[in-house]
Design a protein around this motif. Structure first.
Motif, PDB file in Angstrom:
ATOM      1  N   ASP A  75      27.896  38.164  26.206  1.00 28.85           N
ATOM      2  CA  ASP A  75      26.679  38.439  26.985  1.00 28.85           C
ATOM      3  C   ASP A  75      26.462  39.944  27.086  1.00 28.85           C
ATOM      4  OD1 ASP A  75      24.502  38.351  28.656  1.00 28.85           O
ATOM      5  OD2 ASP A  75      25.689  37.916  30.462  1.00 28.85           O
ATOM      6  N   ILE A  95      26.189  42.274  30.497  1.00 31.44           N
ATOM      7  CA  ILE A  95      27.208  43.300  30.734  1.00 31.44           C
ATOM      8  C   ILE A  95      26.559  44.673  30.838  1.00 31.44           C
ATOM      9  CG2 ILE A  95      29.229  44.477  29.773  1.00 31.44           C
ATOM     10  CD1 ILE A  95      29.880  41.725  30.793  1.00 31.44           C
ATOM     11  N   TRP A 110      24.807  45.059  34.154  1.00 36.72           N
ATOM     12  CA  TRP A 110      25.743  45.279  35.270  1.00 36.72           C
ATOM     13  C   TRP A 110      26.265  46.720  35.249  1.00 36.72           C
ATOM     14  CZ3 TRP A 110      30.530  46.914  36.560  1.00 36.72           C
ATOM     15  CH2 TRP A 110      31.034  46.547  37.815  1.00 36.72           C
ATOM     16  N   LYS A 123      37.857  45.200  35.027  1.00 35.11           N
ATOM     17  CA  LYS A 123      38.544  43.909  34.928  1.00 35.11           C
ATOM     18  C   LYS A 123      38.574  43.192  36.277  1.00 35.11           C
ATOM     19  CE  LYS A 123      42.095  45.794  32.715  1.00 35.11           C
ATOM     20  NZ  LYS A 123      43.392  45.955  31.989  1.00 35.11           N
ATOM     21  N   GLU A 124      38.499  43.955  37.360  1.00 32.41           N
ATOM     22  CA  GLU A 124      38.499  43.358  38.700  1.00 32.41           C
ATOM     23  C   GLU A 124      37.129  42.809  39.081  1.00 32.41           C
ATOM     24  OE1 GLU A 124      39.824  46.578  41.073  1.00 32.41           O
ATOM     25  OE2 GLU A 124      41.963  46.269  40.642  1.00 32.41           O
ATOM     26  N   HIS A 125      36.071  43.300  38.424  1.00 30.19           N
ATOM     27  CA  HIS A 125      34.721  42.928  38.821  1.00 30.19           C
ATOM     28  C   HIS A 125      33.929  42.204  37.737  1.00 30.19           C
ATOM     29  CE1 HIS A 125      35.784  45.997  41.796  1.00 30.19           C
ATOM     30  NE2 HIS A 125      34.854  45.479  42.564  1.00 30.19           N
ATOM     31  N   LEU A 126      34.467  42.153  36.540  1.00 32.18           N
ATOM     32  CA  LEU A 126      33.779  41.488  35.442  1.00 32.18           C
ATOM     33  C   LEU A 126      34.767  40.641  34.646  1.00 32.18           C
ATOM     34  CD1 LEU A 126      31.585  44.376  33.936  1.00 32.18           C
ATOM     35  CD2 LEU A 126      30.707  42.305  35.022  1.00 32.18           C
ATOM     36  N   THR A 127      34.233  39.664  33.966  1.00 33.94           N
ATOM     37  CA  THR A 127      35.069  38.899  33.036  1.00 33.94           C
ATOM     38  C   THR A 127      34.886  39.530  31.659  1.00 33.94           C
ATOM     39  OG1 THR A 127      34.724  36.887  34.334  1.00 33.94           O
ATOM     40  CG2 THR A 127      35.556  36.620  32.087  1.00 33.94           C
ATOM     41  N   VAL A 128      35.738  40.480  31.369  1.00 32.61           N
ATOM     42  CA  VAL A 128      35.626  41.221  30.107  1.00 32.61           C
ATOM     43  C   VAL A 128      37.011  41.386  29.496  1.00 32.61           C
ATOM     44  CG1 VAL A 128      33.536  42.513  30.690  1.00 32.61           C
ATOM     45  CG2 VAL A 128      35.772  43.413  31.382  1.00 32.61           C
ATOM     46  N   ASN A 129      37.023  41.576  28.196  1.00 36.70           N
ATOM     47  CA  ASN A 129      38.259  41.842  27.473  1.00 36.70           C
ATOM     48  C   ASN A 129      38.297  43.327  27.126  1.00 36.70           C
ATOM     49  OD1 ASN A 129      40.582  41.721  25.909  1.00 36.70           O
ATOM     50  ND2 ASN A 129      39.498  40.986  24.088  1.00 36.70           N
TER      51      ASN A 129
END
Length: 420
Positions: free
Chosen positions: A116, A120, A123, A191-197
């Motif tokens: 997405d 992203i 945001w 990483k604490e606020h988004l679902t990302v790699n």
């Protein structure tokens, strides 16, 4: 019992093991021991000895209206001579004019397999102020010194990556570790606020926000040689410059000549010449093909030249704290800030380039180059410093002197000395 890893062995054990495995002689071990320097073992892993590179100074350079002597560290005989000669050719009231628009180091937080990318990016854009706050909280003292993270940039790199770029004013430091720490802190926040790699968080050595420019205007009559008038020399320099802008095979060698001077200054000033090299060559390819970094053109009776390079150099920190000569070299060059250092360095690159081009389009690069190489050739066959002048004198008549001829010249010199 498991064998102790090489890097965990004491210095003596590592040296002895290497000597045994590679059949080093007593004389070779003595040379290694004579160059060993206290403290260097803490700088690198598997320390053996210290490999010295000569340092000299380039003279005749006038930069922004002041005379500058520039320390240079290099093993190449003609580099300092070329920089000094280029400086002499560019002598004027102001000499070489340098400028540094800004000095920021870029860090990257790389996101991989982004599905997405629109969401992203939205945001990240909406939370820019918060991301800047998180970044600047990592090193609050940097803000106190007028530095800090200045801006963010979001890029999509096909097929599935995004890069969040941070641009950091690192003050007078080189800033690599500082920027890496900031990037890692921001990555943790993401990483604490988004679902990302998050694939990686690290600085970039492509310092497009730390560009240094050197410009010069020189009367064409200053370029004359014994056999070619100044106007002809100037036109040939411009032709060579144009050719390097169109042919990458020539551009690589053109730029290598520039980097001869750049690297030697960067090394003398305790900075990372490898980072500078990689950034410079990336900059040479910024238009989609590899081109020359400098350009030369004629306006009336004046030859004009310009060189722009990404130069994220530091005045403090890193190796500048490790090598005592760096402080001395800064004093010799009258460098008192990172911007000063960037200006001096790019000026040397432009002077180096002019000297190389002038030699190349007139007498040929080998005429002066080989005269300086003769000393290295004499030393390589075992001539002592006292014997070098006599050996060089015997080799000057040779078009392309060989090692065998150098050995014969040395033998003749020693035979002559025995008769005295």
């Amino acid at each position: 019992m498991a064998q102790t890893p090489f890097y965990r062995l004491p210095y003596g054990a590592r040296r002895d093991l290497l000597a045994q495995q590679r059949h080093l002689t007593v004389d070779q071990l003595a040379q290694i021991a004579s160059r060993r320097r206290a403290g260097d073992a803490d700088l690198i892993e598997n320390y053996l000895t210290t490999y010295g590179v000569p340092e000299g100074v380039a003279v005749n350079l006038r930069i922004n209206g002041r005379d500058v002597t520039v320390p240079m560290v290099t093993e190449e005989p003609s580099v300092i001579a070329a920089a000094s000669n280029g400086g002499r050719l560019l002598t004027s009231k102001m000499g070489i004019i340098t400028s540094v628009a800004r000095r920021e180091v870029m860090g990257q937080i790389v996101l991989s397999h982004v599905d997405d990318r629109t969401g992203i990016k939205a945001w990240l854009t909406a939370h820019q102020e918060e991301l800047l706050r998180v970044a600047n909280a990592v090193h609050p003292s940097l803000l106190g010194h007028g530095g800090g993270v200045r801006s963010l940039r979001i890029r999509y790199i096909p097929p599935h990556w995004m890069s969040l770029d941070l641009f950091v004013d690192v003050g007078e430091a080189m800033g690599a570790n500082l920027v890496n720490t900031i990037c890692e802190a921001v990555a943790t926040y993401l990483k604490e606020h988004l679902t990302v790699n998050v694939l990686m968080s690290i600085l970039s050595n492509y310092a497009t926000h730390s560009l240094a420019t050197a410009e010069v205007a020189v009367p064409v009559n200053q370029l004359a040689t014994k056999s070619v008038d100044g106007a002809t020399v100037a036109q040939r320099i411009c032709d060579a410059s144009d050719f390097a802008a169109h042919d990458p095979y020539r551009a690589v060698t053109h730029n290598k000549g520039i980097m001869n001077g750049i690297d030697a200054v960067v090394l003398a000033m305790g900075n990372d010449w490898r980072a500078v090299e990689s950034g410079a060559h990336a900059y040479a390819s910024r238009h989609g093909s590899y081109q020359s970094l400098s350009r030369w053109w004629i306006v009336g009776e004046t030859l004009r030249g310009e060189l722009t390079l990404p130069l994220a150099l530091g005045y403090v920190g890193g190796a500048t704290r490790v090598f005592p000569l760096v402080t001395i070299n800064q004093q010799i060059a009258q460098v008192t800030s990172a911007r000063d250092l960037m200006g001096v360095t790019v000026a040397v690159g432009l002077a180096q380039n002019l000297a190389a081009l002038r030699a190349l389009v007139t007498d040929g690069i080998q005429h002066g180059h080989m005269q300086l190489q003769l000393k290295s050739l004499a030393l390589s066959v075992g001539a002592t410093p006292g014997e070098v002048p006599a050996v060089v004198g015997r080799l000057r008549g040779e078009t392309q002197p060989t090692t065998a001829q150098a050995k014969a010249a040395l033998a003749a010199v020693r035979a002559a000395n025995l008769k005295k």
